[in-house]
Motif scaffolding. Sequence first.
Motif, short mmCIF file in Angstrom:
data_model
loop_
_atom_site.label_atom_id
_atom_site.label_comp_id
_atom_site.label_asym_id
_atom_site.label_seq_id
_atom_site.Cartn_x
_atom_site.Cartn_y
_atom_site.Cartn_z
N LEU A 87 -3.25 -0.71 -0.46
CA LEU A 87 -3.07 -2.09 -0.47
C LEU A 87 -2.39 -2.24 0.97
O LEU A 87 -2.29 -3.10 1.46
N GLY A 88 -0.94 -2.10 1.04
CA GLY A 88 0.04 -1.77 2.04
C GLY A 88 -1.47 -2.06 3.47
O GLY A 88 -1.51 -3.17 4.81
N LEU A 89 -2.40 -1.55 3.40
CA LEU A 89 -3.25 -1.61 4.40
C LEU A 89 -4.13 -2.36 4.50
O LEU A 89 -4.11 -3.07 5.65
N GLN A 90 -4.63 -2.29 3.55
CA GLN A 90 -5.82 -4.41 2.98
C GLN A 90 -4.44 -4.86 4.23
O GLN A 90 -4.94 -5.48 5.41
N ILE A 91 -3.12 -4.83 3.37
CA ILE A 91 -2.87 -6.68 4.23
C ILE A 91 -2.31 -6.23 5.41
O ILE A 91 -2.82 -7.76 6.05
N LYS A 92 -2.32 -5.56 5.76
CA LYS A 92 -1.06 -4.77 7.04
C LYS A 92 -3.32 -5.47 7.88
O LYS A 92 -2.75 -5.67 9.05
N MET A 93 -4.44 -4.64 7.76
CA MET A 93 -4.93 -5.10 8.63
C MET A 93 -5.57 -6.34 8.08
O MET A 93 -7.03 -6.32 9.33
N ASP A 94 -5.35 -6.65 7.48
CA ASP A 94 -5.83 -8.05 7.01
C ASP A 94 -7.30 -7.81 6.86
O ASP A 94 -8.24 -9.25 6.48
N GLN A 95 -7.83 -7.00 5.62
CA GLN A 95 -8.91 -7.25 4.64
C GLN A 95 -9.09 -6.28 3.86
O GLN A 95 -8.84 -5.74 3.20
N ILE A 96 -8.41 -8.35 2.74
CA ILE A 96 -8.65 -8.23 1.61
C ILE A 96 -9.51 -7.33 0.64
O ILE A 96 -10.12 -8.51 0.88
N LYS A 97 -9.87 -6.38 0.11
CA LYS A 97 -11.25 -6.21 -0.19
C LYS A 97 -11.48 -7.04 -1.93
O LYS A 97 -10.13 -5.88 -2.37
N ARG A 98 -12.34 -8.24 -1.68
CA ARG A 98 -11.73 -8.54 -3.54
C ARG A 98 -12.11 -7.07 -3.97
O ARG A 98 -11.74 -7.82 -5.60
N ASN A 99 -13.27 -6.78 -4.64
CA ASN A 99 -13.29 -6.08 -5.39
C ASN A 99 -12.13 -5.03 -6.03
O ASN A 99 -12.52 -4.63 -6.78
N SER A 100 -11.24 -4.62 -4.80
CA SER A 100 -10.47 -3.31 -4.98
C SER A 100 -9.23 -3.92 -5.34
O SER A 100 -7.99 -3.22 -6.36
N TYR A 101 -8.92 -4.78 -4.77
CA TYR A 101 -7.44 -5.11 -4.34
C TYR A 101 -6.71 -5.72 -5.75
O TYR A 101 -5.86 -5.22 -5.88
N MET A 102 -7.28 -6.82 -6.58
CA MET A 102 -6.77 -6.84 -7.86
C MET A 102 -6.60 -5.76 -9.00
O MET A 102 -5.80 -6.03 -9.39
N PRO A 103 -8.19 -5.39 -8.85
CA PRO A 103 -7.55 -4.06 -9.78
C PRO A 103 -6.56 -2.83 -9.48
O PRO A 103 -6.02 -2.24 -10.75
N LEU A 104 -6.01 -2.96 -8.20
CA LEU A 104 -5.88 -1.80 -7.36
C LEU A 104 -3.88 -2.14 -8.58
O LEU A 104 -3.31 -1.59 -9.04
N ILE A 105 -3.93 -3.70 -7.82
CA ILE A 105 -2.96 -4.06 -8.60
C ILE A 105 -2.00 -3.94 -9.93
O ILE A 105 -0.84 -3.52 -10.62
#
Lengths: 214, 188
Positions: free
Chosen positions: B102-120
Motif C-alpha cells: 500500500l505504501g508503495l502504491q501511494i508513493k508511486m501514485d498508482q493506486i490499483k483499484r482492485n487491490s487497494y481496498m481489499p488490502l486495507i
Amino acid sequence: MINLESVDFTQNGKANHFATCDTCHWVNPFNPKIDNLCERCNSKLQQRKPLAFQKTLALTLCSIIAFFPANLYPIMTILQFGKGQGDTILSGTLYMFQNGMIPIAAIVFIASFIFPLAKIIGLIYLLYSVKFPSRISRRHRSHMYRYIEMFGPWSMLDVFVVAILVSLVEIGNVLEVVAGPGATAFGIMVLLSIFAAASFDSKMLWDERGTDER
Amino acid sequence: MPYPVLKEGQQARCRQCRHIVLYRKPNPVNRSVAIAIAGLILSVPAIFLPIMSMKMFSINSTVSLSSAVYALWLNELYFVAVVTCFFCIFAPIGKLVIALILGLQIKMDQIKRNSYMPLIKFYQKIDSWEMLEVFMIGILVSIFKLRADADLFFDLGLVSYILFMLSIVALKLSFDKELLWNKVVIND
C-alpha cells in the motif's frame, strides 16, 4: 454528502439517520428501510451490530465453560527421567511464587488468570448494564470496554510459554516438557473471549434510557 | 461526510466518551514503507534462527519461533500450533507485506483499484490478531522459569526477534489507515 447544518447535534447519529461504516469509518446517510452500502468502501452498513447482545452473551457463556478445563487440566508436564506431574496454570504460578520469582509469577498470574476472569466478568457486567441501570457512568463503561478489548491477546502468554518450553526443554530422556490438554482449552477460551469482546457493540451503552444520563 | 481537516500530529476525540476518533500520524507513508522493508528482512532470522539454547549434561537444545510451533504440532496440540503460527508468524508478516504494497502504491501514485481496498480491509482484519509482544513476554517468562535449573545461552535469533517485534510496534505507530481510506475516490 451530509449537510452539517441539518444535523441535530443534541441527538446521536442513529436519530439523525447516519451510520458509520464499520470497515472504513466513513459516515453515511442511512435509510432504515433498505440495505445500505458504504459510499466509500461498499461494505454493508448497520447502525448497530445486529444481535450484538445475544452474540456477546452466547460467546461469553462459552468462554466461561472453556474457563474450567483451561484451568483444571494440566497445560504442560515436566518429565524428569520419564516421570512427572502435570502443571495447571495455577499450580505453575504457585510454584514460581514459592521459588521467589514473585514479579514473574505475578505477570503470569495476571495475564493468564486475572485478565480472562476480569474480561468475562466485565463483559457480563456490560451486558447487564445495557438492560438494567448501572452506577458506573457510561463514559467509564466505554473505557472499560476498550480495556477489555485491548487486554484480550495478553491471555495467550501462557500458551506461548508452553510452546517455547516444549520446544526448548528436550534433554534426551533426562528432562522433557510435554504439552497437555489444558493448553488447547486455554487457547479456545482466549479466542472465544476475544470474539465475545469483538461482537459487543459499545454504542449499545449509549442507547439506553435517554441522553441525559452521563 | 468529510472529516475535519487535521494536520499531521493532531487528533480528534469523541464528544461523548473522549475516545480518539482520528489521529493524523506524522509522515506516515515514508515511515511505514521503511519499517515494512526493515521488518520483512528481519522476519527471516527472527523466525528461523534459534532464540536461545539450553545446555544440560552436555546436550544442547535450541528453540526458535518456527521450532516452537512445530513442537506444539508434534505434541498433537494442532489447534494451538495453528493459532500460534497465525498469531506470531502469518499475521505480522501479512501486516508488513500489506503495509509495503500500500505504501508503495501511494508513493508511486498508482493506486490499483482492485487491490487497494481489499488490502486495507485485510490489514484491518489481521491487525488485532498479531501477538508478537505477547510472545516476547513469553520468552521472558520461560527464561525465568529455566534460569535456576539450566544454563541458558542467547543467540542471534533473540536480537532479530526483538528488532522484528519493534518494527511491528513502529508500524503500528506510523501506519495511518484513515489516510489510506481517504485516498479512496468516492463515486456517487
